[in-house]
Design a protein around this motif. Structure first.
Motif, PDB file in Angstrom:
ATOM      1  N   PRO A  35       0.795  -1.675  -0.153  1.00  0.00           N
ATOM      2  CA  PRO A  35       0.263  -0.216  -0.152  1.00  0.00           C
ATOM      3  C   PRO A  35       0.847   0.877  -0.160  1.00  0.00           C
ATOM      4  O   PRO A  35       2.662   1.370   0.227  1.00  0.00           O
ATOM      5  N   HIS A  36      -0.006   2.451  -0.666  1.00  0.00           N
ATOM      6  CA  HIS A  36       1.130   3.799  -0.595  1.00  0.00           C
ATOM      7  C   HIS A  36       1.582   3.924   0.814  1.00  0.00           C
ATOM      8  O   HIS A  36       0.484   3.568   1.994  1.00  0.00           O
ATOM      9  N   GLY A  37       2.835   4.641   1.069  1.00  0.00           N
ATOM     10  CA  GLY A  37       2.838   4.686   2.165  1.00  0.00           C
ATOM     11  C   GLY A  37       4.480   3.780   2.992  1.00  0.00           C
ATOM     12  O   GLY A  37       4.702   4.558   4.118  1.00  0.00           O
ATOM     13  N   THR A  38       4.282   2.949   2.223  1.00  0.00           N
ATOM     14  CA  THR A  38       5.529   1.925   2.832  1.00  0.00           C
ATOM     15  C   THR A  38       6.938   2.383   1.817  1.00  0.00           C
ATOM     16  O   THR A  38       7.835   2.167   2.442  1.00  0.00           O
ATOM     17  N   ALA A  39       6.809   1.942   0.824  1.00  0.00           N
ATOM     18  CA  ALA A  39       8.056   2.286   0.200  1.00  0.00           C
ATOM     19  C   ALA A  39       8.700   3.485  -0.004  1.00  0.00           C
ATOM     20  O   ALA A  39      10.204   3.050   0.305  1.00  0.00           O
ATOM     21  N   MET A  40       8.323   4.671   0.283  1.00  0.00           N
ATOM     22  CA  MET A  40       9.069   6.095   0.357  1.00  0.00           C
ATOM     23  C   MET A  40       9.800   6.199   1.971  1.00  0.00           C
ATOM     24  O   MET A  40      11.105   7.375   1.561  1.00  0.00           O
ATOM     25  N   HIS A  41       9.301   4.600   2.975  1.00  0.00           N
ATOM     26  CA  HIS A  41      10.383   4.895   3.769  1.00  0.00           C
ATOM     27  C   HIS A  41      12.169   4.057   3.811  1.00  0.00           C
ATOM     28  O   HIS A  41      12.438   3.639   4.182  1.00  0.00           O
ATOM     29  N   GLN A  42      11.544   3.010   2.396  1.00  0.00           N
ATOM     30  CA  GLN A  42      12.907   1.724   2.171  1.00  0.00           C
ATOM     31  C   GLN A  42      13.795   1.760   1.020  1.00  0.00           C
ATOM     32  O   GLN A  42      13.836   1.527   0.709  1.00  0.00           O
ATOM     33  N   VAL A  43      12.585   2.863  -0.286  1.00  0.00           N
ATOM     34  CA  VAL A  43      13.504   3.023  -0.923  1.00  0.00           C
ATOM     35  C   VAL A  43      15.112   3.318  -1.354  1.00  0.00           C
ATOM     36  O   VAL A  43      16.225   2.882  -1.737  1.00  0.00           O
ATOM     37  N   ARG A  44      15.535   4.505  -0.248  1.00  0.00           N
ATOM     38  CA  ARG A  44      16.758   4.713  -0.444  1.00  0.00           C
ATOM     39  C   ARG A  44      17.856   3.662   0.446  1.00  0.00           C
ATOM     40  O   ARG A  44      18.764   4.055  -0.518  1.00  0.00           O
ATOM     41  N   ALA A  45      17.698   3.003   1.338  1.00  0.00           N
ATOM     42  CA  ALA A  45      18.737   2.140   1.353  1.00  0.00           C
ATOM     43  C   ALA A  45      18.816   1.215   0.336  1.00  0.00           C
ATOM     44  O   ALA A  45      19.972   0.470   0.514  1.00  0.00           O
ATOM     45  N   LEU A  46      17.508   0.131  -0.158  1.00  0.00           N
ATOM     46  CA  LEU A  46      18.066   0.164  -1.319  1.00  0.00           C
ATOM     47  C   LEU A  46      18.824   0.447  -2.907  1.00  0.00           C
ATOM     48  O   LEU A  46      20.042   0.141  -3.446  1.00  0.00           O
ATOM     49  N   LEU A  47      18.615   1.360  -2.866  1.00  0.00           N
ATOM     50  CA  LEU A  47      18.960   2.478  -3.653  1.00  0.00           C
ATOM     51  C   LEU A  47      20.781   2.283  -3.493  1.00  0.00           C
ATOM     52  O   LEU A  47      21.617   2.334  -4.309  1.00  0.00           O
ATOM     53  N   ASP A  48      20.809   2.933  -2.319  1.00  0.00           N
ATOM     54  CA  ASP A  48      22.120   3.183  -2.387  1.00  0.00           C
ATOM     55  C   ASP A  48      23.368   2.050  -1.785  1.00  0.00           C
ATOM     56  O   ASP A  48      24.522   1.666  -2.100  1.00  0.00           O
ATOM     57  N   SER A  49      22.333   0.745  -1.673  1.00  0.00           N
ATOM     58  CA  SER A  49      23.297  -0.955  -2.256  1.00  0.00           C
ATOM     59  C   SER A  49      22.962  -1.355  -3.482  1.00  0.00           C
ATOM     60  O   SER A  49      23.718  -1.879  -3.641  1.00  0.00           O
TER      61      SER A  49
END
Length: 342
Positions: free
Chosen positions: A76-90
Motif C-alpha cells: 500500500p502507499h506509504g511503505t516504499a518511500m520509507h525503504q527505497v533509499r537504503a536499497l538504492l544506496d546498496s
C-alpha cells in the motif's frame, strides 16, 4: 538471470508478479516478504502457484536486499518511500507499484494520500514507468513509479492526441469501470459478492487520487494544462478496466484512426482495433495488452474506448514490462500469453 524480490507479496499485485515471473525466461524471484504470512509457503497462500514456487514468505528482505538486481514493492502507499533509499544506496534498482513516487509534488502527495512524503528528494529522480512513453528513461532508471491502473487506461487513450497537439484543454471526460480486485485483497464489506454482485456504483466523484495523476501526465504529454473529469465505477467482475474517454479536438483531424495506428505501430502491448470496434474487458483478461477503439462521433469530438486488465497492464505486467526495459531485455519477455476465455 535477474535476481528479484517482492515486498508485500500477499495481495493481488504480488500474486500477479509471482504468476508472471513463473513464465519469465530471465527472472528469478529470490524472496517474497509479508509480515502477516511469514513462514507460510507461497503456494499455500496462492494455490494456483503450486508447482511454480517453492518459496516461503519472509518477514523482511534477507541481508537488506543486498545482492539483488531489483526489488518490486507491491505494498500500500506509504511503505516504499520509507525503504527505497537504503536499497538504492546498496545498488538495488526499485520498481514501486504503489503511488509513493507517481506524483511530482510532495505537497500534492500529502494532500491526496494524507501523510507527508518521506523521501521527497527522490521524486524528481523517479521515472514514471509507462513504457509506451518512457522506454528510453527506463533503460537507465534506478527508481520506477509504476502508473496506476485507471491512469494507464486513460493515458493510452489520450496519448496520440495529446502528443500531436490535437487535444483541447477541455472538456475531457474519463468514464471508467473497474473490477473489484482494484480495491485490493483485504476484507471490505463493499467488495463482498453479496454487495458488489448485480450492482454498478460510482465512487470518488468529488475527487479521486487517480485524477491528479491523470491530469499530471496528460498535461505533460500535451504541453498544456489538461482539465479532466474522471469518474470511476465499481463493476461486478473480478478484474478489468473499461475506460470510455471523451475528448474535444482543437480542430477537426482528417484521419484520427491513422493518428492512433501510427502512434502505436511499434508498441507491443497496445492494440488499436479497426475503426468502429468495441473492445471487451474479457479480451485482455490476464494479459499485458491495452486494446483501443477510436470513434469520431462528430467533427472535433472523439470517443476512445480503452480496456486493460487492472492487475496486469494496470500493475504487475506493466512493472515487468518496465523491468525488461531497465535490464535491456526483450520488452515482451514473459508477457506474451493470450487472454483467458471465457
Amino acid at each position: 538471470m535477474i535476481k528479484a524480490a517482492i515486498v508485500g507479496g500477499t495481495g493481488y499485485t504480488g500474486g500477479e508478479l509471482l504468476r508472471l515471473a513463473a513464465g519469465h525466461p530471465q527472472l528469478s524471484i529470490e524472496a517474497v516478504t509479508s509480515r502477516q504470512a511469514a513462514g507460510t509457503a507461497v503456494a499455500d497462500w496462492f494455490p494456483h502457484l503450486r508447482g511454480h514456487s517453492t518459496l516461503d514468505f519472509v518477514e523482511s528482505l534477507p541481508d537488506g536486499g543486498r545482492g539483488l538486481d531489483v526489488v518490486f514493492f507491491a505494498t500500500p502507499h506509504g511503505t516504499a518511500m520509507h525503504q527505497v533509499r537504503a536499497l538504492l544506496d546498496s545498488g538495488v534498482r526499485v520498481i514501486d507499484l504503489s503511488a509513493d513516487f507517481r506524483l511530482r509534488d510532495a505537497q500534492c502527495f500529502a494532500q491526496w494520500y494524507g501523510q507527508p512524503h518521506a523521501a521527497p528528494e527522490l521524486l524528481a529522480e523517479a521515472v514514471y514507468g509507462l513504457p509506451e512513453v518512457a522506454a528510453s528513461d527506463l533503460a537507465t532508471a534506478r527508481l520506477v513509479a509504476c502508473p496506476g491502473c485507471y491512469p494507464t487506461a486513460v493515458q493510452l487513450a489520450l496519448l496520440p492526441l495529446a502528443e500531436a497537439g490535437y487535444l483541447a484543454q477541455a472538456p475531457i471526460i474519463a468514464d471508467c469501470k473497474s473490477g473489484v480486485s482494484g480495491a485490493g485483497r483485504s476484507g471490505k464489506i463493499p467488495m463482498l459478492l453479496a454487495e458488489a454482485g448485480e450492482n454498478v456504483k460510482a465512487y470518488g466523484v468529488d475527487g479521486h487520487r487517480h485524477s491528479v495523476e491523470i491530469e499530471q501526465e496528460v498535461t505533460r504529454h500535451a504541453g498544456q494544462a489538461a482539465d479532466i473529469t474522471f469518474t470511476p465505477h465499481l463493476m461486478p467482475m473480478a478484474r478489468g478496466i473499461h475506460a470510455t474517454v471523451y475528448a474535444t479536438l482543437k480542430a477537426p483531424v482528417a484521419d484520427v484512426q491513422a493518428v492512433y495506428a501510427q502512434r502505436y505501430t511499434e508498441t507491443p502491448f497496445v492494440d488499436v482495433l479497426p475503426a468502429g470496434s468495441h473492445p471487451e474487458t474479457r479480451s485482455v483478461r490476464g494479459t499485458n495488452v491495452c486494446r483501443l477503439a477510436v470513434h469520431v462521433t462528430r467533427p472535433g469530438r472523439v470517443t476512445v474506448l480503452s480496456v486493460i486488465d487492472n492487475l496486469v497492464k494496470g500493475a504487475s505486467g506493466q512493472a515487468i514490462q518496465a523491468m525488461n526495459l531497465m535490464f535491456g531485455l526483450d520488452e515482451a519477455a514473459g508477457l506474451t500469453l493470450p487472454a483467458a476465455l471465457p
